[in-house]
Every structure is written in C-alpha cells, then in structure tokens.
Design a protein around this motif. Structure first.
Motif, PDB file in Angstrom:
ATOM      1  N   ARG A   1       0.827  -1.206   0.000  1.00  0.00           N
ATOM      2  CA  ARG A   1       0.000   0.000   0.000  1.00  0.00           C
ATOM      3  C   ARG A   1       0.858   1.251   0.000  1.00  0.00           C
ATOM      4  NH1 ARG A   1      -5.312  -0.454   1.326  1.00  0.00           N
ATOM      5  NH2 ARG A   1      -5.284   1.640   2.126  1.00  0.00           N
TER       6      ARG A   1
ATOM      7  N   ASN B   1      -2.091   0.166   6.764  1.00  0.00           N
ATOM      8  CA  ASN B   1      -0.809   0.508   6.151  1.00  0.00           C
ATOM      9  C   ASN B   1       0.252   0.676   7.254  1.00  0.00           C
ATOM     10  OD1 ASN B   1       0.875   1.058   4.011  1.00  0.00           O
ATOM     11  ND2 ASN B   1       0.308   3.198   3.877  1.00  0.00           N
TER      12      ASN B   1
ATOM     13  N   GLN C   1      -3.684  -2.931 -10.706  1.00  0.00           N
ATOM     14  CA  GLN C   1      -2.512  -3.661 -10.237  1.00  0.00           C
ATOM     15  C   GLN C   1      -2.908  -4.699  -9.197  1.00  0.00           C
ATOM     16  OE1 GLN C   1      -0.524   0.067  -9.012  1.00  0.00           O
ATOM     17  NE2 GLN C   1       1.188  -0.641 -10.275  1.00  0.00           N
TER      18      GLN C   1
ATOM     19  N   GLY D   1      -2.409  -7.091  -2.405  1.00  0.00           N
ATOM     20  CA  GLY D   1      -3.036  -5.802  -2.664  1.00  0.00           C
ATOM     21  C   GLY D   1      -3.542  -5.690  -4.081  1.00  0.00           C
TER      22      GLY D   1
ATOM     23  N   ARG E   1      -5.134  -2.500  -6.687  1.00  0.00           N
ATOM     24  CA  ARG E   1      -5.242  -1.032  -6.766  1.00  0.00           C
ATOM     25  C   ARG E   1      -5.707  -0.645  -8.172  1.00  0.00           C
ATOM     26  NH1 ARG E   1       0.339   1.834  -5.542  1.00  0.00           N
ATOM     27  NH2 ARG E   1       0.099   0.266  -3.976  1.00  0.00           N
TER      28      ARG E   1
ATOM     29  N   ALA F   1      -5.585   2.863 -10.393  1.00  0.00           N
ATOM     30  CA  ALA F   1      -5.027   4.221 -10.375  1.00  0.00           C
ATOM     31  C   ALA F   1      -5.396   4.943 -11.659  1.00  0.00           C
ATOM     32  CB  ALA F   1      -3.507   4.156 -10.221  1.00  0.00           C
TER      33      ALA F   1
END
Length: 192
Positions: free
Chosen positions: A11, A19, A162, A185, A187, A189
């Motif tokens: 993260r 985090n 991702q 994780g 993500r 973006a």
C-alpha cells in the motif's frame, strides 16, 4: 531530528491500521545527514530492469539521551518487468526516467454489426526484491527483506489496475520477534 521508517510494499499513503510501519529508527537528534544514492534502468524490448540503492550516515546521532555515534542505514530494490502483450516502456531522456505506458491497444468492449469487438490493453508481469537495514550502533529499527510478484493491466494511458503479492521477512524489532508478513493488494489508479 531524523527519523527513518518504512511501510510494506503493498500500500501507499499515510501509515495506519491498513498501512502499518514495518521498520522504524524512532527519532534521532543529529547534526547532519549525508545520503549517497544510485539508480539504474535498462530496457530490451518487452523487458525492463530497474534498481535503486541508497545509504545514509546520520552524524552525531543521539537517541533517548544515548550517544549513537554515526550510524549507517541503507536499502534498495531491483525489479524485472515483462509485457505479455508486446508493449514496451518508453524512456524520457530529458527527465532521465521511464515514461508513461501507452498500450498498443486500449482495453474496450463495443457492440458492432459483426458482434462484440474488444481490445485487451497492456498486460505486464513483474518481480521485485527489496531490502532495508535500519539497525546500527545500538539503534534497532529493523531489517526487512521482501519479494513481490505483480500483475499490471494498463487499460489505457491513464488507467492501471494492479495486483501484488508480497512476502516480507522482518528481523526482531524491540519486543516483536522476527517473522514473515504476507500481503496481497489490488489497486486502481487514474493518472492524468
């Protein structure tokens, strides 16, 4: 004051419950901090290799009233990336940095008279090793060694999805014993 700390590789953003900080020197009173850093980037077609290393000397460090001399802390990473879809990274010679990924074909789904038309975007696999050593001269900030596997999907020049799995080994830190930290994780973006 100088304080060196790091979170895990999964993260980004401020430290918090989701985090956590993995290694931390705590606050050090110091007269001066000197940093030496190296970086490299190489590309061959679909392949790219990137790495960085940095070391820092903290002159006349004092922690909780104890003189720690001039501790040396260091860390770095190396990563290897490969495009599954024939795409490649660009390199901006003016800025001396890899450029934005522009897929050969954007991801899309469109109905047409002939049926459904699709574009796949750019798919990239990656592997990364990183390490940091925040232990020296009686300061026990921790030592981390991490391996990360990743899959990146560049839907278009502005959107990336991702997925990353990270396995980190952390040394003894204060009253916390050494052990492994597993992380996964995902993500999305948007970059404009």
């Amino acid at each position: 004051f100088v304080r060196l700390r790091t979170r895990g590789n999964i993260r980004s953003g401020p430290p918090g419950v989701l985090n956590p900080i993995y290694a931390d020197t705590g606050s050090l009173a110091a007269d001066e901090q000197d940093i030496l850093a190296f970086e490299t980037f190489a590309q061959y077609g679909r392949w790219s290799l990137q790495g960085e290393y940095a070391g820092t000397w903290v002159q006349d460090a004092v922690q909780s009233g104890v003189d720690r001399g001039t501790p040396f802390f260091h860390g770095g990473y190396v990563e290897l990336l490969y495009f599954l879809t024939g795409d490649c990274r660009t390199y901006d010679k003016q800025l001396a940095t890899p450029g934005r990924i522009v897929p050969l074909e954007n991801a899309f789904i469109v109905e047409s008279a002939e049926g459904c038309c699709t574009g796949h975007g750019a798919w990239q696999l990656g592997v990364r090793y990183s390490t940091i050593d925040l232990n020296d001269n009686g300061i026990n900030g921790g030592i981390l060694n991490s391996g990360t596997l990743g899959l990146n999907w560049f839907m278009n020049p502005n959107t990336i999805v991702q997925f990353n799995y990270d396995l980190t080994h952390r040394s003894d830190v204060s009253a916390t014993p050494a052990g492994f930290i597993n992380g996964f994780g995902a993500r999305v973006a948007f970059n404009f």
